[in-house]
Design a protein around this motif. Structure first.
Motif, short mmCIF file in Angstrom:
data_model
loop_
_atom_site.label_atom_id
_atom_site.label_comp_id
_atom_site.label_asym_id
_atom_site.label_seq_id
_atom_site.Cartn_x
_atom_site.Cartn_y
_atom_site.Cartn_z
N LYS A 38 -1.39 -5.33 0.52
CA LYS A 38 -1.06 -4.32 1.59
C LYS A 38 -1.60 -4.76 2.80
CE LYS A 38 -4.74 -2.25 -0.88
NZ LYS A 38 -5.36 -1.45 -1.43
N ILE A 71 -3.89 5.29 -8.32
CA ILE A 71 -3.81 5.28 -6.71
C ILE A 71 -2.37 5.29 -6.39
CG2 ILE A 71 -4.40 4.43 -4.50
CD1 ILE A 71 -7.20 5.38 -5.88
N ASP A 122 -10.88 0.68 -6.22
CA ASP A 122 -10.74 2.19 -5.93
C ASP A 122 -10.07 2.97 -7.14
OD1 ASP A 122 -8.04 1.05 -5.54
OD2 ASP A 122 -7.56 1.91 -3.95
N THR A 123 -9.32 2.27 -8.14
CA THR A 123 -8.89 2.87 -9.15
C THR A 123 -9.80 3.31 -10.08
OG1 THR A 123 -8.35 0.82 -10.14
CG2 THR A 123 -6.71 2.08 -9.16
N ASN A 155 -2.15 1.39 -8.02
CA ASN A 155 -2.79 0.64 -9.18
C ASN A 155 -3.61 1.74 -10.06
OD1 ASN A 155 -4.25 -1.40 -10.73
ND2 ASN A 155 -5.68 -1.52 -9.06
C1 BGC Z 1 -4.57 -3.54 -4.88
C2 BGC Z 1 -5.17 -2.75 -6.05
C3 BGC Z 1 -5.69 -1.29 -5.44
C4 BGC Z 1 -4.40 -0.44 -4.83
C5 BGC Z 1 -4.62 1.02 -4.48
C6 BGC Z 1 -3.38 -2.56 -4.44
O1 BGC Z 1 -2.80 -3.27 -3.41
O2 BGC Z 1 -3.90 -4.65 -5.45
O3 BGC Z 1 -6.57 -3.39 -6.19
O4 BGC Z 1 -6.41 -0.58 -6.21
O5 BGC Z 1 -3.72 -1.44 -3.97
O6 BGC Z 1 -5.50 0.76 -3.36
#
Ligand code: BGC
Length: 569
Positions: free
Chosen positions: A209, A264, A244-245, A270
């Motif tokens: 991200k 999410i 967060d998941t 994820n």
């Molecule tokens: C991350 C995950 C995260 C997801 C949602 C992804 O880029 O690798 O760990 O849960 O984004 O935030």
């Protein structure tokens, strides 16, 4: 009023051919959806059996989820009672720190038991420089934000005494710098891939991200944060680490009384689900495996099919990947998530501006904004689709949030509005549309002029229709692929069979979701549900209770912090 039918400098035939070709590249047949879901299942199993696969299937050491029976009466089959910290819930206060993507949040969460919690939070911006600089600078900033929160947002004066486990205590009450006092317990929601080895230990595997902070990969994220707290002499102790998941899963379970999947669909994507420990064969003979029961697994499905052998890749996706900060990684996420949908759409729009021998959009003119990498925000696509929805005769009811903000309806999922199943007309004959549709296009045209910073004289109603069609293509593909991920979890957890024909025992199958796409993007949920229905049949889809885990990151981190303190971590 804009000129309606000008095919400026183009010919109807060449434009149609180009648009048809794009449309077919973004189509996903039912067979393709089944193939993708099948590959998902194979990758799930591979990741459960071996380390170092892109779909990391990370054991989280969270060995159960709340079931709503915090009075201790009922434990639903399939969940284990070993973490019955929920039975112990009276009123517990924890700090939670959430680093996920767009914002950093510091929260104080009071777990009140009986499905109730209160939460106070403050958001802090994470600059590009922090995202891409030295990890110590980033973690110092996290510590500073916690410090600022505790200083600027003191708890109510009638909070209870300074004991982390005392009823009504507030985090600030615990901030006593004398060495004898207990440190404030904090749960960290860290929404990036981390190989966890315990509830409070885990090494950063990679950034996603848009983050790329140096000297973090391979390091223990809890330690990085604790070191920053210690450098600043903050009397705060990071006791738990959660994705967060996992937060979404736990908090949805806490409020709904059980949950099988937290997912999410926001800046990133994820999912984390409840798996049988016996299936996590890569745990070998470890005590956790011997203990048996269930464990939450963080799939890291954003990295599904990084080789792109199964994903329906187009040249627009390849361009996005090549120009991204992490080429050849997070392939699935790049088809799905809010960080990227605007960029895919921008790539298509640019190709239509540049179309040869005749431009198809905007008289062949772009703006500085359209020329800018990530210049088009996914929120603008959402605005465009909303403008179309607003004037519709029969608004779609299957995408609404119902029951406050905590459940996403499945009503009328079996009867999708035409715009869900055929969002793909590119309206080359705008002058044949009804006056209502034309006025909706007029609204979209205004958004396009404003948000793309274009000259009004260069934007026709037909251009507006094509931009709307482009947004639909990209979002529809994202929602359908999201449905594959959810269907794969349903099959993996034996709640469904690929191809349908399975009648679930459970009356409701609860799923917690969070993220800007699922919460705000028009029809995203309905399109996702349509895809799940295609894959696992109506019986199962109708029983899905998809609900928003709104404060999942904060509440989930607090729940894990509570579990950690019970384990004496
Ligand atoms: C991350 C995950 C995260 C997801 C949602 C992804 O880029 O690798 O760990 O849960 O984004 O935030």
């Amino acid at each position: 009023m804009a000129p309606i039918s000008a095919l400026i400098g183009s010919t109807e035939d060449s434009a149609r051919q180009i648009l048809d070709a794009i449309e077919s590249q973004f189509q996903l047949s039912d067979d393709a959806l089944v193939r993708i879901t099948d590959q998902f299942l194979k990758d799930f199993r591979l990741g459960l059996s071996e380390y170092n696969h892109p779909m990391a299937m990370i054991p989280t050491f969270v060995t159960g989820v709340p079931n709503g029976s915090e009075t201790g009466i009922k434990v639903p089959a399939g969940y284990i009672a070993s973490i019955m910290f929920f039975a112990l819930l009276a009123l517990r206060t924890f700090l939670a720190l959430d680093l996920g993507g767009t914002n950093l949040r510091v929260c104080e969460v009071q777990l009140k038991g009986n499905h109730q919690f209160t939460l106070r939070q403050q958001k802090y911006r994470v600059s590009e420089a922090l995202k891409t600089g030295e990890a110590t600078a980033l973690f110092d900033y996290l510590a500073d934000s916690v410090d600022a929160f505790l200083t600027e947002f003191p708890s109510s004066p009638n909070s209870a005494p300074p004991d982390p486990f005392a009823t009504g205590s507030s985090a600030l009450d615990l901030l006593d710098t004398s060495d004898s006092s207990p440190a404030v317990p904090l749960g960290l929601t860290f929404s990036f891939p981390v190989e966890q080895t315990a509830l409070n230990r885990g090494k950063v595997l990679t950034w996603t991200k848009g983050f790329s902070a140096k000297n973090a990969i391979g390091h223990d994220v809890v330690q990085l944060l604790q070191d920053a707290f210690d450098r600043k002499h903050l009397h705060v102790r990071c006791v738990a680490l959660v994705n967060d998941t996992v937060g979404a899963l736990l908090s949805r379970a806490y409020t709904a009384g059980g949950c099988i999947l937290g997912s999410i669909f926001g800046t990133g994507t994820n999912g984390a689900y409840v798996e049988k420990v016996e299936n996590i064969t890569k745990l070998g003979d470890s005590p956790a495996r011997k203990h048996g029961g269930d464990m939450v697994v963080n799939t890291e499905w954003g990295a599904f099919n990084n080789t792109r052998t199964t994903l329906p890749t187009t040249p627009y996706d390849n361009k996005l990947d090549r120009e991204s900060i992490n080429p050849r990684l997070q392939a699935f996420e790049k088809f799905i998530s809010g960080m990227y949908l605007g960029e895919i759409t921008r790539n298509i729009i640019l190709s239509l501006i540049d179309a040869a021998p005749y431009p198809i959009l905007f008289n062949g003119r772009a703006s500085a904004l359209l020329n800018k990498h990530y210049g088009l925000d996914t929120a603008v696509m959402s605005e465009i689709e909303q403008a179309w929805e607003n004037g519709r005769d029969q608004p779609s009811s299957n995408d609404k949030l119902v029951n406050g903000s905590h459940a996403i309806s499945n009503a009328s999922a079996a009867h999708p509005h035409p715009s869900l199943s055929t969002p793909t007309r590119h309206f080359t004959e705008v002058d044949k549309l009804s006056p209502e549709d034309r006025s909706r296009l007029e609204r979209i045209r205004n958004i396009v002029i404003q948000r793309f910073a274009l000259d009004a004289a260069d934007v026709t109603l037909r251009d507006a229709a094509i931009v709307h069609w482009t947004s639909c293509l990209v979002a529809n593909r994202a929602a359908k692929l999201s449905g594959c991920a959810i269907a794969a979890v349903l099959v993996q957890t034996e709640k469904a069979k690929l191809g349908g024909g399975f009648v679930p025992k459970d009356e409701k199958i609860t799923i917690g979701v969070d993220g800007s796409l699922i919460e705000h993007y028009p029809n995203f949920n309905a399109r996702l549900r349509a895809s799940v229905r295609t894959l696992v049949g109506e019986e199962v889809e109708a029983r899905l209770n998809i609900g928003l885990a709104k404060d999942g990151s904060g509440v989930g981190a607090a729940l894990c912090a509570l579990q950690a303190t019970k384990q004496g971590l």
